[in-house]
Design an enzyme around this catalytic site. Structure first.
Site, PDB file in Angstrom:
ATOM      1  N   ASN A  11       1.311  -1.457   0.103  1.00  0.00           N
ATOM      2  CA  ASN A  11       0.065  -0.101   0.147  1.00  0.00           C
ATOM      3  C   ASN A  11       1.245   1.392   0.092  1.00  0.00           C
ATOM      4  OD1 ASN A  11      -2.158   2.097   0.500  1.00  0.00           O
ATOM      5  ND2 ASN A  11      -2.366   1.108   2.735  1.00  0.00           N
ATOM      6  N   TRP A  12       1.296   2.016  -1.266  1.00  0.00           N
ATOM      7  CA  TRP A  12       1.813   3.232  -1.404  1.00  0.00           C
ATOM      8  C   TRP A  12       1.009   4.541  -0.573  1.00  0.00           C
ATOM      9  CZ3 TRP A  12       3.891   3.017  -7.279  1.00  0.00           C
ATOM     10  CH2 TRP A  12       4.726   1.161  -7.937  1.00  0.00           C
ATOM     11  N   LYS A  13       0.042   4.074  -0.494  1.00  0.00           N
ATOM     12  CA  LYS A  13      -0.640   5.654   0.143  1.00  0.00           C
ATOM     13  C   LYS A  13      -0.267   6.490  -0.424  1.00  0.00           C
ATOM     14  CE  LYS A  13       0.010   2.897   4.806  1.00  0.00           C
ATOM     15  NZ  LYS A  13      -0.373   3.199   6.348  1.00  0.00           N
ATOM     16  N   HIS A  99      -9.336   0.954   5.091  1.00  0.00           N
ATOM     17  CA  HIS A  99      -8.438   1.262   5.949  1.00  0.00           C
ATOM     18  C   HIS A  99      -8.576   2.268   6.728  1.00  0.00           C
ATOM     19  CE1 HIS A  99      -4.287   2.977   6.179  1.00  0.00           C
ATOM     20  NE2 HIS A  99      -3.767   1.514   6.163  1.00  0.00           N
ATOM     21  N   GLU A 101      -6.944   4.454   7.465  1.00  0.00           N
ATOM     22  CA  GLU A 101      -6.794   5.964   7.723  1.00  0.00           C
ATOM     23  C   GLU A 101      -7.913   6.921   6.613  1.00  0.00           C
ATOM     24  OE1 GLU A 101      -3.144   5.319   5.266  1.00  0.00           O
ATOM     25  OE2 GLU A 101      -1.754   4.764   7.661  1.00  0.00           O
ATOM     26  N   GLU A 169      -5.373  -4.635  10.479  1.00  0.00           N
ATOM     27  CA  GLU A 169      -4.377  -4.231  10.648  1.00  0.00           C
ATOM     28  C   GLU A 169      -4.640  -3.414  12.570  1.00  0.00           C
ATOM     29  OE1 GLU A 169      -2.461  -2.443   6.802  1.00  0.00           O
ATOM     30  OE2 GLU A 169      -4.179  -1.751   7.049  1.00  0.00           O
ATOM     31  N   GLY A 175       1.961   2.507  11.000  1.00  0.00           N
ATOM     32  CA  GLY A 175       3.076   3.446  10.276  1.00  0.00           C
ATOM     33  C   GLY A 175       4.335   3.552  11.422  1.00  0.00           C
ATOM     34  N   SER A 213       3.596  -1.341  10.471  1.00  0.00           N
ATOM     35  CA  SER A 213       4.883  -2.106  10.386  1.00  0.00           C
ATOM     36  C   SER A 213       6.172  -3.267  10.083  1.00  0.00           C
ATOM     37  CB  SER A 213       4.967  -1.606  12.045  1.00  0.00           C
ATOM     38  OG  SER A 213       5.076  -0.160  12.579  1.00  0.00           O
ATOM     39  N   GLY A 234       3.253  -0.942   4.918  1.00  0.00           N
ATOM     40  CA  GLY A 234       2.815   0.542   4.445  1.00  0.00           C
ATOM     41  C   GLY A 234       4.521   1.062   3.337  1.00  0.00           C
ATOM     42  N   GLY A 235       4.812   1.658   4.805  1.00  0.00           N
ATOM     43  CA  GLY A 235       6.386   2.100   4.410  1.00  0.00           C
ATOM     44  C   GLY A 235       7.182   1.145   3.231  1.00  0.00           C
TER      45      GLY A 235
HETATM   46  P1  PGA Z   1       2.954   0.258   7.581  1.00  0.00           P
HETATM   47  O1  PGA Z   1       1.207   0.823   6.920  1.00  0.00           O
HETATM   48  O2  PGA Z   1       3.213  -0.868   7.269  1.00  0.00           O
HETATM   49  O3  PGA Z   1       4.126   1.780   7.209  1.00  0.00           O
HETATM   50  O4  PGA Z   1       2.934   1.001   8.656  1.00  0.00           O
HETATM   51  C1  PGA Z   1       0.216  -0.432   6.646  1.00  0.00           C
HETATM   52  C2  PGA Z   1      -0.562  -0.106   6.669  1.00  0.00           C
HETATM   53  O5  PGA Z   1      -0.996   1.294   6.422  1.00  0.00           O
HETATM   54  O6  PGA Z   1      -1.324  -0.679   5.475  1.00  0.00           O
END
Ligand code: PGA
Length: 251
Positions: A11-13, A99, A101, A169, A175, A213, A234-235
């Site tokens: 997930n590149w966000k 998600h 977010e 999640e 993050g 993470s 994500g990251g």
């Molecule tokens: P993260 O994000 O790996 O940066 O913690 C995961 C996500 O929100 O899908």
């Protein structure tokens, strides 16, 4: 137990402009192609403006493409929204919905998430339905109650193992560098499996991803945990080496 092929989803966000996105996706597609048979599916979910160029760049490769969200409708007067039909047109096979977010920043409720998943299904997309508790909810001993409610409310009628993936999640792990312990992950994934069994006839085949993470140095242990059928990253999905290392942590 049903055999479930692992899914490693990036997930590149809201990260990456065209040049870097193309480079990242092409790099991963090349590695996948070169690796031959691997025990995982790999997916990238770039920001919307990159879906078409990335989709073109990875066409014909085993790397799958997904949207980070989708509208609950296919077209019409919905300024700023992107429909599942548009995602499919860009080459997507998946759409992330719900998600945390989106739930936090855009007030998405379980009902909205379920409507988005249903719209994704209509277009033949696999919906990756995200659930997860906040730290305050976990501290209050309500993690399972919250996740159970989200699973019940966010899965649309007609959800099956073929069209739905669940991603657990924990909000506090996203993050932050904080990862749920393998025992917490094991317990929550077993709980989600039970909730799915109460609702879906093919619940044992539904893939349940862990997200929050996930990094190369914790991926082996997380991916070996019972009922962890992949990762939503994500990251660490923004660096080809790290994301690839997470994929190859699948046994
Ligand atoms: P993260 O994000 O790996 O940066 O913690 C995961 C996500 O929100 O899908």
């Amino acid at each position: 137990m049903a055999a479930r092929r692992k899914l490693i989803a990036g997930n590149w966000k809201m990260n990456g402009l065209k040049a870097e996105g193309l480079q990242l996706a092409s790099d991963l597609a090349g590695r996948l192609q070169g690796a031959g048979a691997v025990p995982f599916d790999m997916l990238v979910c770039p920001p919307f403006p990159l879906l078409f160029p990335v989709g073109e760049a990875i066409k014909g490769s085993p790397l799958a493409l997904g949207g980070q969200d989708c509208a609950p409708k296919q077209k019409g007067a919905h300024t700023g929204d992107t429909s599942p039909a548009m995602l499919k047109d860009a080459g997507c096979a998946y759409a992330i919905v719900g998600h945390s977010e989106r739930r936090q920043d855009h007030g998405e409720t379980d009902a909205i998430v379920a409507a988005k998943a249903a719209a994704a299904h209509e277009e033949g997309l696999v919906a990756i339905v995200c659930v997860g508790e906040t730290w305050a909810e976990r501290e209050a001993g309500k993690a399972q109650e919250v996740v159970g409610r989200q699973v019940a409310g966010s899965l649309p009628a007609g959800a099956t193992a073929a069209n739905t993936v669940v991603a657990y999640e924990p909000v506090w792990a996203i993050g932050t560098g904080k990862v749920a312990t393998p025992q917490d992950v094991k317990d929550m994934h077993a709980f989600i499996r039970k909730e799915l069994q109460a609702r879906l006839s093919d619940a044992d085949s539904v893939r349940i991803l862990y997200g929050g993470s996930v990094k190369p140095d914790n991926a082996v242990e997380l991916l070996a945990t019972d009922n962890v059928d992949g990762a939503l990253v994500g990251g660490a999905s923004l660096k080809a080496d790290d994301f690839w290392a997470i994929g190859t942590s699948c046994r």
